[in-house]
Enzyme design. Structure first.
Site, PDB file in Angstrom:
ATOM      1  N   TYR A 101      45.902  42.952  45.086  1.00 28.08           N
ATOM      2  CA  TYR A 101      44.911  43.227  44.665  1.00 28.08           C
ATOM      3  C   TYR A 101      43.363  42.775  45.814  1.00 28.08           C
ATOM      4  CZ  TYR A 101      40.516  42.483  41.569  1.00 28.08           C
ATOM      5  OH  TYR A 101      39.099  42.392  40.654  1.00 28.08           O
ATOM      6  N   GLU A 189      36.380  47.367  44.393  1.00 29.74           N
ATOM      7  CA  GLU A 189      37.995  47.353  43.402  1.00 29.74           C
ATOM      8  C   GLU A 189      38.655  47.430  44.198  1.00 29.74           C
ATOM      9  OE1 GLU A 189      39.096  45.189  39.617  1.00 29.74           O
ATOM     10  OE2 GLU A 189      39.431  47.567  40.202  1.00 29.74           O
TER      11      GLU A 189
END
Lengths: 376, 292
Positions: A101, A189
């Site tokens: 992530y 993201e």
């Protein structure tokens, strides 16, 4: 403003972040040929502006072009989380070894940007933050100094990477920060950012949210600024009003966002359900009020319209005129409950009372009346 | 007394020749605010409502000893205006402008911190101190009255409603300020609570919060940790707001699980802060708390 996944991925590519081989399609036929072109199993991803598509059935694998055709014909035009699927991103199915992530976002309380990275990818990052916060590395960016490449390496090192992976991962993180700055994003993201069998890193998913207030310096998006909103929300925005659809039957029009939320809450406290949030802002003219009332009246669920105005810069007589014009233009007859106080209160009250509309001074009384009216 | 602004406040209005700037200059003057200068590039040398207009903030500071600025310039030019005020040595800057890019705000606040200056806002109705007749803002004058309640809020008209109720029961306000409706603001609840703590005139503090961010949760934690010596009453707007939608204010949005009204209300209650069910209950709770 949210960007579609394929738009975000195009930007990622421009900044040197690898993304899966893929193509955006709008027909099953094109989905089939895209799958053929890719030449291996694919994933069909609905392009909708909402998070959590996967769980809602918005991402499906297909092992061959025929299957891609079948699945695309079911997905295209369907509703996912209330949004119509108009296009699909057909992508190569990746041979994933590990999922990570990485993101850059605004840290409101620290008043800075924050860079986040984790070895726990492909899952809800908030869940990771709750259950195992030690698995997330975060670094607040000094607003006057900025984020340097060494900062990115520091983060990746803390995640436990070394060798070639350290360089690759930190380059990606540095690019995410650059995108954030260049595009005035409030979120950039990749979740998951994956490592595939040949050892390289690929952004399997990409999300970018641009700061609405900065859109004036990103003209390239002006055409599509309202895409993420429903019809009524987009219409309201075109008139400079902020509007959010809710599920109740008491339509409300209020000046000020805080007061508008408080009015919705009061409706609920007194046993009713608000149909919407609508803030007309400060100093709205009759013309804008008219558009606001028309938007409320256009919603079939709205059984009663509640107007709550505390006039400071907003003038009550302008509000009154706007309401009457909307009623005249639409010809819709629905109960109207108005609370008006403040600047030019007497003039506003007179205009409405002459037209047979009851005007309240007290908010709680007005809200109670609205709730009573819908109950019949 | 009161906080941040008082009888020594000398205001320069940045953007005084614009529609909002000139309109509110008049209302601030009526209230009693000492407005000593205005700025508007290329309009220096003129006057507006008897107030001298300068091209730069630096001149307003040198010639009129301005120490506080209120900014009305459009969002695209706001960062430049804030940095100009900081460069001129202004220590209190009230940013009325709505819609400033968050990147600009972040940069300006960091710079202000370096200069030991305070930014109120952006997207704020400003600050008012009724006891010393100073208003650096756009709130309606007649809703405020001399008094003892400190108010800090994230909204505009809702604050006026509450202030008015507090005026009607005769408590009045020591200072009322809007933190601003944006996600990133120059002041937060904790910083304002700290200031009200030491202000002799303030007998109780009202916090008007809303969904989005965690400023309310941090305020609750602070009240508990320092055993805050004055009664604190809070209200949180947006219990019926759905997640992921911006409720008008750029800052009023529930992101994932962060920023719901419920978590804020629970945090306040756990910290011993009285939570008002409706904005109109605030005055009632204050009456109860300050009885005798």
């Amino acid at each position: 403003m949210k960007l579609f996944e394929f738009e975000a991925k195009n930007i990622f590519q421009k900044y040197g972040i690898p993304t899966p081989k893929g193509k955006v399609v709008t027909t099953p036929k094109d989905a089939e040929s895209a799958a053929k072109e890719i030449g291996k199993p694919v994933v069909l991803k609905s392009q909708i502006l909402v998070a959590g598509r996967g769980k809602a059935g918005g991402i499906k694998p297909a092992s061959n072009p025929e299957e891609a055709y079948q699945i695309a014909s079911k997905m295209l035009g369907s509703l996912i989380k209330g949004l119509r699927v108009e296009s699909l991103l057909v992508e190569e199915k990746l041979d994933i070894v590990d999922e990570y992530y990485a993101s850059v976002t605004v840290d409101r309380s620290a008043r800075s940007y924050v860079v986040l990275a984790s070895t726990e990818g492909g899952v809800d990052i908030e869940e990771v933050a709750e259950k195992s916060p030690e698995k997330i590395v975060r670094l607040n960016v000094d607003p006057l100094y900025g984020f340097a490449e060494f900062h990115a390496r520091k983060i990746v090192k803390k995640l436990g990477f070394g060798g070639k992976d350290l360089r690759t991962f930190s380059n990606i993180i540095y690019s995410l920060y650059k995108i954030t700055m260049d595009y005035d994003a409030e979120l950039v993201e990749s979740n998951p950012l994956v490592k595939i069998s040949d050892g390289s890193f690929v952004a399997a998913d990409a999300r970018i949210i641009i700061n609405d207030d900065a859109l004036f310096r990103h003209k390239e998006f002006s055409e599509r600024a309202f895409l993420e909103y429903g019809e009524r929300e987009a219409e309201a925005r075109r008139h400079g009003l902020s509007y959010v659809d809710l599920t109740g039957n008491i339509g409300c029009l209020v000046n000020g966002a805080g007061l508008a939320m408080a009015t919705m809450d009061l409706i609920k406290t007194f046993g009713g359900e608000p149909a919407n949030f609508l803030d007309i802002g400060g100093g709205a003219r009759a013309e804008i009020i008219k558009e606001g009332v028309k938007i409320l009246l256009s919603k079939p669920d709205v059984k009663v319209v509640l107007v709550n105005i505390l006039g400071g810069i907003t003038r009550c007589d302008e509000v009154a005129r706007g309401i009457l014009e909307a009623l005249r233009e639409t010809g819709v007859k629905r109960p109207l409950i108005v609370r008006l106080v403040g600047t030019r209160e007497e003039e506003g009250r007179k205009i409405l009372e002459d037209a047979g509309i009851n005007v309240f001074k007290d908010v709680e009384e007005a809200v109670r009346e609205a709730v009573k009216t819908v109950r019949g | 007394m009161g906080i941040i602004v008082g009888k020594d406040t000398r205001v320069v209005v940045q953007g005084i020749t614009g529609r909002e700037g000139s309109f509110h200059t008049e209302l601030m003057l009526k209230y009693g605010t000492k407005i000593v200068a205005g700025t508007s590039p290329a309009k220096g040398g003129t006057t507006i409502q008897g107030i001298p207009v300068y091209d730069t903030v630096e001149e307003a500071v040198q010639k009129e000893k301005a120490n506080t600025s209120i900014i009305f310039v459009p969002a695209a030019f706001a960062k430049d205006a804030i940095l100009e005020a900081l460069d001129a040595g202004i220590k209190t800057i009230v940013v009325i402008t709505e819609g400033i890019p968050v990147k600009d705000t972040i940069e300006c606040i960091a710079k202000a911190k370096m200069e030991n200056a305070t930014i109120i806002g952006p997207n704020t109705p400003g600050i008012i101190n009724p006891n010393e007749k100073v208003k650096v803002g756009i709130m309606p004058n007649h809703m405020f009255s001399l008094g003892i309640i400190g108010i800090a809020s994230r909204s505009g008209t809702l604050t006026y409603e509450v202030a008015w109720e507090i005026s009607k029961i005769g408590f009045g306000q020591s200072t009322c300020l809007g933190l601003g409706g944006d996600p990133v603001t120059g002041l937060n609840f904790v910083e304002v609570l700290e200031m009200f703590k030491d202000d002799k005139e303030t007998r109780a503090v009202v916090l008007i919060g809303e969904i989005g961010g965690n400023a309310e949760e941090l305020a609750a934690k602070y009240v508990e940790e320092v055993k805050y010596p004055k009664p604190v009453v809070a209200y949180v707007a947006g219990r019926t707001a759905p997640p992921g939608k911006r409720m008008g204010h750029a800052g009023a949005i529930i992101m994932g699980r962060v920023g719901t009204a419920q978590t804020k209300i629970e945090a306040f209650k756990a910290a011993g802060v009285s939570v008002a069910e409706t904005p109109f209950d605030i005055a009632k709770i204050l009456k109860e708390k300050l009885k005798g």
